[in-house]
Design an enzyme around this catalytic site. Structure first.
Site, PDB file in Angstrom:
ATOM      1  N   ASP A   1     -20.103   2.592 111.385  1.00 15.34           N
ATOM      2  CA  ASP A   1     -19.197   1.902 112.315  1.00 15.34           C
ATOM      3  C   ASP A   1     -17.943   1.358 111.633  1.00 15.34           C
ATOM      4  O   ASP A   1     -17.980   0.851 110.514  1.00 15.34           O
ATOM      5  CB  ASP A   1     -19.932   0.740 112.974  1.00 15.34           C
ATOM      6  CG  ASP A   1     -20.903   1.220 114.029  1.00 15.34           C
ATOM      7  OD1 ASP A   1     -21.170   2.435 114.101  1.00 15.34           O
ATOM      8  OD2 ASP A   1     -21.400   0.369 114.783  1.00 15.34           O
TER       9      ASP A   1
ATOM     10  N   ASP B   1     -25.585   8.163 121.024  1.00 13.69           N
ATOM     11  CA  ASP B   1     -25.827   7.424 119.776  1.00 13.69           C
ATOM     12  C   ASP B   1     -27.139   7.853 119.124  1.00 13.69           C
ATOM     13  O   ASP B   1     -27.825   8.776 119.596  1.00 13.69           O
ATOM     14  CB  ASP B   1     -25.805   5.916 120.097  1.00 13.69           C
ATOM     15  CG  ASP B   1     -25.234   5.079 118.979  1.00 13.69           C
ATOM     16  OD1 ASP B   1     -25.322   5.477 117.813  1.00 13.69           O
ATOM     17  OD2 ASP B   1     -24.713   3.980 119.278  1.00 13.69           O
TER      18      ASP B   1
END
Ligand code: GAL
Length: 439
Positions: A245, A151
């Site tokens: 997202d 990430d």
């Protein structure tokens, strides 16, 4: 503005320097499950093993799903081991450590994934890997990890970039409110080489640390499409996120589909866009929306990472995840390129529009040409597939050409179909066909 970005990108030939791994790892889109969309931070061994066991008992393993991935919040939050410097698995959530859980997953014939960030902390605020990439890669390898999702949170100030470089989520350049992409890549000079960005460097350091391990660990970049990742992701990882997202609602899924549709020209064997993990089974998605979500993620050759509580999944949604035609397209051994739009439908071709993305798509496969038609409207509408418009179908006599057709949802053999198909399609639903030989 965005249309010109897309057209420029299309004019650039994809580089062939993909990351080729042992045993075919990363050649095809990964198939698996991940804890985040189902459980967020509330992850533990019970939930992971429930998912792993369900993958076996529901027959998902038999159709190719193999990775069981632990997302954020798996470790002790505030400290590493003060002797070894390693990240310490949370002993309450994972009483036998990540290694213990990994052993159980491997015993089921499945593979296991873990999560970290190219920053000082993960997005949930747990220890992350910048500056300690080799130690963490070695730790993950020693636990038997097969997949790393990496990430992009808590990037230290000496590692930030001058330009962000991503496609904004909203329509016509308007920035989506989640803040993951506030600047588009037109802010960088046209000649800027994004592979020289600090973002690309941060992700290469972990790539090299993983490659140095005596274990093949699939490398999944999660930097939300920043720094024009499509141009260097292929040389860096096996897949790369191209958007912020996902959330389990149709507007966001349509928005992501729209963004991804403009970024598909670097996708082929060994390198895949990741428009984020599946939301099938979550939120308020209708059956039609679940179906379209899966169809376009499979057609775009995205990693197909299930993100729902499998023990609660209704049978009709399980059937979608096991659709043999779409999985065969995703995992095709001969054709690596994704399906792409051949006609936008509701909008003129090449329109960047978050609510009404391209509706007519096609792609080649061993089983024929996959043709999908989506209804992005809020009401039922006709969708007409005309063979002479579909790339890769060799039509000679506009009206008379006929092809062998199979419906991908029912498996029904429609026989020899002339001209094309005109169907009534429910709101947000997708019709799909495999078009075979001329007849
Ligand atoms: C986000 C990422 C999500 C999830 C989350 C965990 O940045 O895109 O998929 O991993 O972090 O905190």
């Amino acid at each position: 503005m965005l249309v010109s970005i897309a057209l420029t990108a299309l004019a650039v030939l994809p580089s062939t320097n993909a990351l080729v791994r042992k045993d075919g790892v990363g050649k095809l889109p990964a198939l698996g499950w991940n804890s985040w969309n189902a459980f967020n931070c509330a992850v533990d061994e019970d939930k992971i093993m429930t998912a792993a066991n369900e993958i076996v008992s529901l027959g998902l393993k038999d159709v190719g799903y193999s990775y069981v991935n632990i997302d954020d919040c798996w470790s002790i939050k505030d400290a590493r081991d003060n002797v070894t410097g390693q990240i310490v698995p949370d002993p309450v959530k994972f009483p036998s450590g990540i290694k213990g859980t990994a052993d159980k997953i491997h015993a089921l014939g499945l593979k296991v994934g873990i999560y970290s960030s190219a920053g000082t902390e993960t997005c949930g605020g747990y220890p992350a890997s910048i500056g300690v990439e080799e130690l963490d890669a070695a730790t993950f390898a020693s636990w038997g990890i097969d997949y790393l999702k990496y990430d992009n949170c808590y990037v230290p100030s000496n590692w930030t970039d001058q330009y962000v470089g991503c496609v904004p989520d909203g329509t016509n350049g308007q920035v989506y409110a989640n803040g993951t992409c506030s600047i588009d890549n037109t802010t960088a000079p046209a000649t800027y080489d994004w592979s020289t960005s600090n973002t690309a460097k941060r992700y290469r350091i972990m790539r090299d640390a993983l490659l140095a391990q005596n274990r093949t660990i699939l490398y999944s970049l999660c930097e939300w499409g920043q720094a024009d990742v499509i141009t260097w992701g292929n040389a860096t990882g096996n897949s790369w996120r191209v958007t912020g997202d996902i959330t389990p609602d149709w507007p966001r899924i349509a928005q992501i589909l729209n963004e991804n549709s403009f970024q598909l020209n670097y996708v082929d064997f060994w390198g895949h866009n990741d428009p984020d993990m599946l939301e099938i089974g979550n939120g308020d998605l209708t059956l039609e929306e679940n179906r379209s979500h899966f169809a376009f993620w499979a057609a775009a050759k995205s990693p197909l990472i299930i993100g729902t509580a499998l023990d609660l999944l209704p049978a009709d949604l399980l059937d979608i995840l096991k659709n043999e035609y779409l999985l065969a397209f995703s995992q095709d051994a001969t054709f690596g390129k994704p399906a792409t739009p051949y006609k936008w439908g509701t909008n003129p071709d090449w329109t960047f529009n978050a609510s009404n993305p391209a509706e007519y798509w096609s792609g080649q496969s061993e089983n024929g040409t996959l043709v999908l038609a989506l209804n992005t409207l809020d009401d039922t509408a006709q969708r007409e597939i005309i063979w002479s418009e579909v790339p890769h179908l060799e039509t000679k006599h506009y009206q008379r050409d006929a092809f062998e057709v199979t419906d991908i949802w029912t498996g029904e053999d429609l026989g020899c179909v002339p001209y094309g198909l005109n169907k009534s399609v429910n709101s947000h639903d997708t019709i799909g066909f495999l078009v075979g030989n001329r007849c």
